[in-house]
Every structure is written in C-alpha cells, then in structure tokens.
Design an enzyme around this catalytic site. Structure first.
Site, PDB file in Angstrom:
ATOM      1  N   HIS A 186       0.820  -1.222   0.000  1.00  0.00           N
ATOM      2  CA  HIS A 186       0.000   0.000   0.000  1.00  0.00           C
ATOM      3  C   HIS A 186       0.847   1.263   0.000  1.00  0.00           C
ATOM      4  O   HIS A 186       0.347   2.334  -0.319  1.00  0.00           O
ATOM      5  CB  HIS A 186      -1.072  -0.013   1.109  1.00  0.00           C
TER       6      HIS A 186
ATOM      7  N   SER B  71       3.981   2.309   8.443  1.00  0.00           N
ATOM      8  CA  SER B  71       3.773   1.309   7.405  1.00  0.00           C
ATOM      9  C   SER B  71       5.074   1.041   6.679  1.00  0.00           C
ATOM     10  O   SER B  71       5.767   1.971   6.264  1.00  0.00           O
ATOM     11  CB  SER B  71       2.732   1.788   6.401  1.00  0.00           C
TER      12      SER B  71
ATOM     13  N   ASP C 154       1.242  -7.681   2.303  1.00  0.00           N
ATOM     14  CA  ASP C 154       1.379  -6.252   2.026  1.00  0.00           C
ATOM     15  C   ASP C 154       2.843  -5.819   1.835  1.00  0.00           C
ATOM     16  O   ASP C 154       3.406  -5.134   2.683  1.00  0.00           O
ATOM     17  CB  ASP C 154       0.715  -5.478   3.175  1.00  0.00           C
TER      18      ASP C 154
END
Ligand code: ARG
Ligand code: GLU
Length: 651
Positions: free
Chosen positions: A83, A587, A220
């Site tokens: 992402h 992230s 991810d």
C-alpha cells in the site's frame, strides 16, 4: 471476575500484559537499552544508532512522503508495503500491463522501472539544537515573536547543515511541544526503481473488509531499488546510475516468530497526541470523530452502491473509497477504545491531581487555561473538520479532477449528504452568508445538486461553490484557529514540562512527528471481546479459508490455489501481531528480532487499539506485521523471482 479474567490472559501470555508503549528517539536509546535487553534484545544501543559506525538506522528510510522502508541487500534492494508502493505500481499500470492486478517482477536490472517523483531519505544524524533554535528568544516575548525566532534560526541551521553536500536535506522539529528542538539531516535519493510487487489479490488481500482487523492475511509488500551516481551519492535518474551500496542492510531471519518473542520496530510514525488535555480527548471522541464517521458512512454507502453496480466505477473509485474507508474505520476503533479506557474521566482526575501539585508554582492554572482555550477553539475546529468532510470533499470543482476516475452520479449524490451534513453540524450563525442565500434560492440541497451536476463540461457553478466556501473557511475559520492554536501552543509547552516534573519517574517519549523512532515489545495475541482470544500468527490456511472467487477482496490468484493444492503449505506463515506502539507512517517499518534481523514488515494496527494515538491499552493495542517468510514465499512461488532472494542475506 475481572481479576480472574485478567489472570487467565496473563497465564496464556505471561509476557504481554506489561505496557510497552512508547516511540523513542534512537539517539537516546541508551536510556532504554537495559529495558530492551531485559526483554530479550541481544544488541547494544550503538547497534541501533551511531554516527561513528554503520548501525541499523542506516538501513531504514523514509519512503516517499509518509511510509517507511528498509534496505535488504548490499545492492540497494528495498522493501516496503504494497500500500506504500501502490501509487507507483498504479502509475506503471495500463490495460496491457496491469501490474496492480497481476503483479510485477523485474527479472533483470534492466527491467526495473524508474519512479519519477519518488524519493527515499536516509537519516545521517540527529542532534539536539534547542539552544541554537532559541538563540535570541527572551522571556516575555509573545508566541508569534517566539515563532519567528524559531523559524529564522531553524532556516539558518538547515542551510548550514546542507550547504556543501549533495542530496542533503534537513529539518528542525519540535519535541515535547517545543521544549526541545532537533535537527534531522537526511540524504535523499531520487533514482528509485520498482522491482517487484505481488498481485493486489495478495498484496491487498482482504481489502477494506479486513483493513484494521485481525485475523489478517494480507501480503502487504512491494520492492524497489535505490540507485546512486558513481560516487554512491544521490543522483537524478540516469541509465548510468548504479545500485546504491548501503552502509548497512538487514539480514533476514527465517527462524520464525513465536508468541512472547522480543520485537522492535524502527520507522517514521507520523503523529500522536498522548499528552493532550481531557477536553481535547472529549472533542475528538465525542464530537469530531462521531460526526466524521457519520458523514463518511453516508458517503461510503453511495460509493459502494455505485461500485457494486458497475465494474468500471469499481475500478475508478477503489483508491478513493479505500482512503475514505481507512480513516472512517480507524476513527470507529478510536472512539470505542477511548470510551472503554475512560480516558476523558481519567485525564480529568489526572488534571485535578496535577493542579493540586502545581498550586503556587509556575504551572498553576495551566490545565484550566488550556480548557478555556479549547472551549473557545472548539466551534472553529469543528467547522474546519466538517468543512473538510463536506464542501471540501466535493470532487467536481477540484483543480486536479481526473475525469478517468470520476463518476458524476456519485459526486451528485454525495453533494447532497455532504451539504446536508454541513447544514446539520455547522450552527446557522456560523454558516457562510453566501451559502444561506444560495440555499434559499434553490429551496433545497437536492435542487442545488441537480443544477450543479448537469454535466462535467459545465463546472462554473461548482467552481463558484468551492471558491466561496473556501473563502469563508480562510477568512472566518482559519484565522481564529491559528490565533487560538498559537496561544494553546504556549500553554501546552508549559503543561508538557509540568507533566514531566509532576511524574518524575515516568519516561516520556515525545509525540510522533514523522521522525525516526524505535518502539519495542513482544509478539502477542489479544482478546478483542469477552470469550475470544486471538492467536498472534496467521497462516496460508487462513488465506485459503477466506478465498472466494465471488468476493473481490477474497479472490486469490489461481496459481496460489494450485500451489496450496500440492499440499504441505498449510503452515506457511502470513502475518503476526505484536504490542509495539506504532501509528500511520510506520507502514513498511522493519520488524526486528532480538539479534537485529528482519522478521517482518509493519503494515497496520488492530482497530480495537487505534486509540493508541491518544492512549495506549496494553491489553488490546497490537500492530500487525507481514511475516517476512510470506514475502519470500510469494517472491519465489508466485513471482518466480528467486534471483532477488539470492541477493538477500538469509539467516
Ligand atoms: N490501515 C492501514 C493504514 O492505515 C492500511 C491502509 C491501506 N489498506 C486499505 N485496505 N485501505 O494505512
Ligand atoms: N497502515 C498505516 C500506515 O500506512 C499503519 C497503520 C497504523 O496507523 O498503525 O502507516
């Protein structure tokens, strides 16, 4: 009863019940290292951060504008979240080469794809520059004067720090509400190339349905390579550039992850507000979040209905919908968590105790002054929050409106729910005069919307709408916010210092502000609700259990089904939980084991714990990481890109 329940949990996970919250400054980690070592860490403070020798910090980067990434080979190979790389993967995608859908794997260096606009920043060093930043500041100066002293001194420090070397970038950041200032000096590389990404059905598996949730099965990750000039220094893109040779890169542990294992996270958390006054917590959890959730619930209903009806619209709105849904879901967890923790009440009690202690000192009355300012600020802050969720969210007048990703029916219907919410939430006497008049002319928001959204070629009415609403915001709302925030900044600086004196034995970490931090804790499960205990690891078996060709978020690639059918892959690890204190910006952060090896990539938190930006609950605050072994599995089995694994240092 409660005690009994807790002791059962404690028996299940003896090591997780202790609070491990905190996002610590890496250059001061020596103050925490004994605690880290007591919890299992086997390296030294110098291994984490050093300016004299290569240390783990040299393998961590700020990726783009708001993610973290890390180096995993001597030839500049970098890994971050899917992402986080999403925009780059999307921009290289077309109907013929849909890398978002199918994934992308460069089989040779020549196939790696340049990503103009993308940069990664390595922290060279960070230093306390408080005395230089405040040079010329005198007690009694107003907050505005102080600001301008800080600004001009900072500008000079930045210029000096970056003068002679290429690719250097610096920023001065306030810590503890401006009680301390740090300069951060980065080396920024701009020739970054896309190397690999799994298909979205792996990299985004679970989509918004599973977002912020456990059990999680999202692969991810995406991979890039940093390129440098001949001297290994930053250089603009050139086919002549060479893979960057990092001072340090992560070795990868394939040993696996067990409940109770020590983990630490090194990355760039964006923003937390751990020391705010009860009235601000109340504003967030009882006023602002509920209103924003309400408005987004209505917007999402419209988006989802149109997306379900048309494949074209689903593609057009998937990224927009994901970003609206992301914060929407987070706020719900935040409200629930703040209420469960009874944070408003607890902070009120804390403030009473603080004021008793502060009586007669220079801290006396500071909490009351903050409360008074907050009361004055609240209507303006609320108007700003509502404006940004309503008038500002209307798409048609947006300068950068991308027609390819635009659906006028969604926008028309959204306008109605947005502006009806504006009417409902912003008190009449605060609403713009122009808005009241136009509304009277049209008779209703519905009628206004019909007139405004006739066609994308007639945008005049929409442009006027956006301009007038913005004019109102800039003239009536923002200046008040700026004035009151500046007064509050002064009080918070005092209150922060006061809290640190009041609780002499507590270690205060500075709120996150997108600077490099260390968080540490352990791998551990949690109980999301009575009668339920979540294990901290998920496996490929769970991916297969969720697999459903009829549900977009759960439709895995056929190759993955085929591999699984060969047998023996049930226990392939996918994700794991730990109690590291993280937030947006973390992230892609490396999740590191006791020996300093990479075991995973952080990518999310569980939504029962999203209040950790305000208050951390050791019982339910968990970060979610991709197990690095799942990335290796996907690279090898799905991407057939074993040459990338050859580059890595597997332990
Ligand atoms: N919740 C994660 C974060 O805050 C992941 C968001 C991206 N994924 C998604 N399904 N929207 O950024
Ligand atoms: N997904 C978040 C990010 O993009 C991290 C999750 C969180 O807020 O902790 O930074």
């Amino acid at each position: 009863m409660k005690k009994h329940f807790l002791s059962i949990i404690a028996a299940l996970v003896p090591l997780c019940a202790v609070a491990d919250d905190g996002m610590w400054l890496p250059n001061l980690i020596s103050a925490r290292i004994a605690d880290m070592q007591a919890k299992g860490f086997r390296l030294s403070a110098e291994d984490i951060y050093s300016v004299n020798q290569a240390s783990l910090k040299d393998a961590v980067v700020l990726f783009g504008r708001g993610c973290t990434g890390e180096l995993i080979s001597s030839e500049g190979l970098l890994i971050t979240n899917h992402h986080c790389g999403y925009g780059q993967i999307q921009s290289h995608s077309s109907v013929e080469h849909d890398y978002l859908r199918d994934g992308f794997w460069a089989m040779t260096r020549a196939e790696e794809l340049p990503c103009p606009g993308l940069s990664v920043s390595f922290l060279e060093r960070m230093d306390d520059v408080s005395s230089q930043v405040l040079r010329g500041y005198e007690a009694g100066m107003g907050e505005r004067q102080r600001d301008s002293v800080v600004r001009s001194n900072s500008a000079r420090l930045i210029e000096e720090a970056t003068a002679d070397e290429k690719g250097l970038r610096a920023s001065v950041e306030a810590m503890y509400y401006g009680n301390i200032y740090y300069i951060f000096i980065y080396r920024e590389y701009t020739d970054i190339r896309l190397v690999g990404a799994p298909p979205s059905s792996i990299g985004k598996f679970g989509g918004d349905t599973d977002n912020w949730m456990w059990p999680r099965h999202t692969g991810d990750f995406s991979m890039f390579r940093v390129y440098a000039g001949e001297d290994n220094m930053p250089a603009d893109y050139s086919p002549e550039n060479r893979p960057y040779s990092p001072k340090r890169f992560f070795s990868i542990s394939t040993k696996g992850v067990q409940e109770g294992d020590f983990t630490f996270i090194y990355g760039f958390p964006g923003s937390t507000r751990e020391y705010i006054h009860s009235s601000e917590v109340e504003y967030i959890s009882e006023v602002s979040d509920p209103a924003r959730i309400d408005i987004r619930t209505r917007r999402l209903e419209i988006q989802k209905r149109h997306m379900a009806a048309s494949q074209k619209v689903r593609i057009q709105y998937s990224a927009k919908c994901a970003s609206v849904a992301n914060a929407w879901k987070k706020w719900q967890g935040e409200v629930k968590g703040v209420r469960k923790m009874n944070t408003v009440q607890k902070k009120r009690e804390y403030e009473r105790a603080f004021e008793l202690w502060a009586a007669g000192s220079r801290y006396e009355g500071v909490t009351e002054r903050i409360a008074a300012l907050e009361r004055e600020l609240r209507p303006y802050a609320f108007a700003r929050d509502i404006y940004s969720e309503t008038a500002y969210a209307v798409e048609l007048p947006k300068k950068n409106l991308v027609l390819k990703d635009y659906d006028i029916d969604i926008d028309r219907e959204s306008f109605v729910v947005e502006m009806e919410a504006f009417l409902r939430y912003v008190p009449e006497e605060m609403q713009p005069q122009w808005f009241r008049e136009r509304l009277a002319d049209f008779g209703s928001i519905e009628a206004w919307s019909e007139a405004m959204f006739r066609s994308v070629d007639e945008r005049e009415m929409a442009l006027e709408f956006a301009e007038r609403m913005q004019e109102w915001y800039l003239s009536e709302i923002r200046p008040q916010i700026a004035r009151l925030s500046s007064e509050m900044a002064l009080e918070y600086r005092t209150y922060m210092r006061g809290q640190m004196e009041f609780e002499k034995d507590r270690d205060f970490f500075p709120d996150a502000n997108l600077t490099l931090r260390v968080a540490y804790g352990r791998v551990c499960g949690y109980s999301p609700a009575d009668g339920t205990w979540y294990k901290p690891v998920s496996t490929l078996m769970g991916v297969i259990e969720k697999d459903n060709p009829d549900i977009f978020d759960y439709n895995i690639p056929q190759t993955l089904r085929d591999i699984y059918a060969r047998g023996g892959y049930e226990d392939t690890p996918v994700c794991f939980l730990a109690n590291n204190h993280t937030t947006g910006g973390n992230s892609g952060s490396p999740v590191i084991n006791a020996d300093g090896e990479l075991i995973g990539l952080n990518f999310d938190r569980v939504w029962e714990g999203t209040m950790s930006d305000i208050v951390f609950d050791p019982e339910v605050c968990r970060n979610i990481s991709l197990d690095i072994r799942y990335a290796l599995f996907v690279i090898r089995e799905i991407g057939h890109a074993g040459h990338l694994i050859e580059e890595m240092d597997l332990r």
